[in-house]
Design a protein around this motif. Sequence first.
Motif, mmCIF file in Angstrom:
data_model
loop_
_atom_site.group_PDB
_atom_site.id
_atom_site.type_symbol
_atom_site.label_atom_id
_atom_site.label_comp_id
_atom_site.label_asym_id
_atom_site.label_seq_id
_atom_site.Cartn_x
_atom_site.Cartn_y
_atom_site.Cartn_z
ATOM 1 N N GLU A 154 1.187 5.242 1.780
ATOM 2 C CA GLU A 154 0.692 5.618 2.973
ATOM 3 C C GLU A 154 1.894 6.866 2.562
ATOM 4 O OE1 GLU A 154 -0.658 3.426 6.643
ATOM 5 O OE2 GLU A 154 1.046 2.129 5.740
ATOM 6 N N ASN A 166 -3.725 15.531 5.315
ATOM 7 C CA ASN A 166 -4.189 14.364 3.033
ATOM 8 C C ASN A 166 -3.153 15.249 2.558
ATOM 9 O OD1 ASN A 166 -6.123 15.453 0.661
ATOM 10 N ND2 ASN A 166 -7.843 14.859 2.101
ATOM 11 N N ARG A 224 -8.726 8.308 -4.457
ATOM 12 C CA ARG A 224 -8.614 7.339 -4.700
ATOM 13 C C ARG A 224 -8.811 6.644 -6.573
ATOM 14 N NH1 ARG A 224 -8.767 2.154 -0.765
ATOM 15 N NH2 ARG A 224 -11.554 2.775 -0.641
ATOM 16 N N GLY A 254 -3.244 7.525 3.366
ATOM 17 C CA GLY A 254 -3.512 7.370 2.598
ATOM 18 C C GLY A 254 -4.467 8.399 1.465
ATOM 19 N N PHE A 255 -5.498 8.137 0.781
ATOM 20 C CA PHE A 255 -6.507 8.865 0.018
ATOM 21 C C PHE A 255 -8.021 9.102 0.755
ATOM 22 C CE2 PHE A 255 -2.683 6.891 -2.465
ATOM 23 C CZ PHE A 255 -1.888 8.272 -3.077
ATOM 24 N N THR A 308 -6.714 3.455 0.231
ATOM 25 C CA THR A 308 -5.368 3.684 -0.063
ATOM 26 C C THR A 308 -6.189 2.830 -1.495
ATOM 27 O OG1 THR A 308 -3.192 3.979 -0.621
ATOM 28 C CG2 THR A 308 -3.438 2.393 1.248
ATOM 29 N N PRO A 318 0.843 -1.183 -0.230
ATOM 30 C CA PRO A 318 -0.087 -0.302 0.052
ATOM 31 C C PRO A 318 0.796 1.333 0.195
ATOM 32 C CG PRO A 318 -0.377 -1.543 2.059
ATOM 33 C CD PRO A 318 0.892 -1.894 1.324
ATOM 34 N N HIS A 347 -7.181 3.004 7.357
ATOM 35 C CA HIS A 347 -8.271 4.398 6.271
ATOM 36 C C HIS A 347 -7.466 3.646 4.562
ATOM 37 C CE1 HIS A 347 -3.064 4.917 7.121
ATOM 38 N NE2 HIS A 347 -3.326 4.584 5.652
ATOM 39 N N TRP A 358 4.351 7.802 -6.815
ATOM 40 C CA TRP A 358 4.258 8.761 -6.344
ATOM 41 C C TRP A 358 4.198 10.353 -6.738
ATOM 42 C CZ3 TRP A 358 0.862 10.081 -2.507
ATOM 43 C CH2 TRP A 358 0.525 8.796 -1.247
#
Length: 324
Positions: free
Chosen positions: A123, A134, A219, A213-214, A248, A121, A246, A156
Motif C-alpha cells: 500500500e 494513484n 494489478r 494500492g493498484f 492491491t 499487502p 481497495h 516497490w
Amino acid sequence: MRFMTAAIAAAAAFGLSPALAQDDRADWPSSLTIGTASQGGTYFIYGTGLAGMISQNLDLNASAEVTGGPVQNATLVETGDHQIGLLTMGPAYEAWTGNSELAPGVEHKSLRALFPMYQTPFEAVALESSGIANVADMDGKRVSVGPAGGTAATYWPRFFEVLGVEPQISYSGANDATGQVKDGLIDAFAFAAGVPISAFAQIAAENPVNIFGFTEEQRAQILEEMPEVSAFEVPGGMYQGFPEGHGTVAMWNFAVAHQDMPESLAYEITKMVMENNEGMMQIHASAAETLPENADKNTFLPYHPGAVRYFDEKGIEIPAELRP
C-alpha cells in the motif's frame, strides 16, 4: 514503545501450557532473538508480541530486534545470529536460491519454516494536498519505500519498473517515512505490511491523506510479470476515513528458524502459535491468517522437523519435498 508494551501485555494474557520437563529442554538456548523490521510496521508489533508469548509460556528469554526486514532477517537466521526471522516468501525464495540482495551468491540452505503468519499487502500513503492518489501519480515524485533490505524496498522498485513509473526513491523506517510525509520532506510512502499498517493508521488519524494500492489495470500488469505475488483486497474500515477497501497485491509471510533449532523447541513454538489464534490476534489483527491450514502457502522452503511433527499431529499435510 506503546506498541511493544501492548503486544507483550496481550501475549502475557494467554497462558498456554505448563513448563516442559527439564529433560525436554536440555538443548534449548538460554535466550532467543526474533528478527522483525522497523518500528511502526506490522513485523515489529507481531514479532514483539510473539517474543512476549514465548517468554511467558515457554519460560525462555525471547526478545524482538529491529532490523531492515525480511532480506536481512533471512541472512541473520542463516548465520545463526537470530534464532527466528519473520520473512515474506519472495525475499525468502531469493535467499534460498542464492539471490539475496544482501548476500548474493550465498544459498541460505539452513532456513526452515515454522508456521504461516499472514499476507503482506503493498500500500501507499500520501497527503491529499500532494495530489497523489494513484501509483502513476508518483512519477518523478519523492517516494520512500521503507528500510533498505525490506520487502517494500525490494519489490516497490520492481512494481514501478513494470508500470513504467519513475519516482525518486529513498529508504527509511516506517515511523521516519511517515514523519517525512507529514513534514513534506517526501511526497509519498510506499510500504508493505500486514493491515492495518500502524504507521498508515496514525497518519490517517492526524491528516487528510490518500491510501491506495493498484488499479485493476496496474494489478493485472504486475500479476502477469511477477507470479510470486497474488491479488489482495484491503477491506474497508482499516483506516480512519476509508470506509471502502481497495485492490492491491500481496505476499505470504512465514516465521522461519535455523535448521539447528532443537526439535522440541520448534515444536513447542509452532504448537503455541497455531493453537492460540485468539492470543495472536490480540497482538495484531493480521494474525487472523495465522492458522494451521495456511501451512500450504509455503511451496518451496523445507519445514523444521519440530513444525512437521506438530502439523502431522493435526492432520495438516506437508508435501514430501518440504519434509526433513
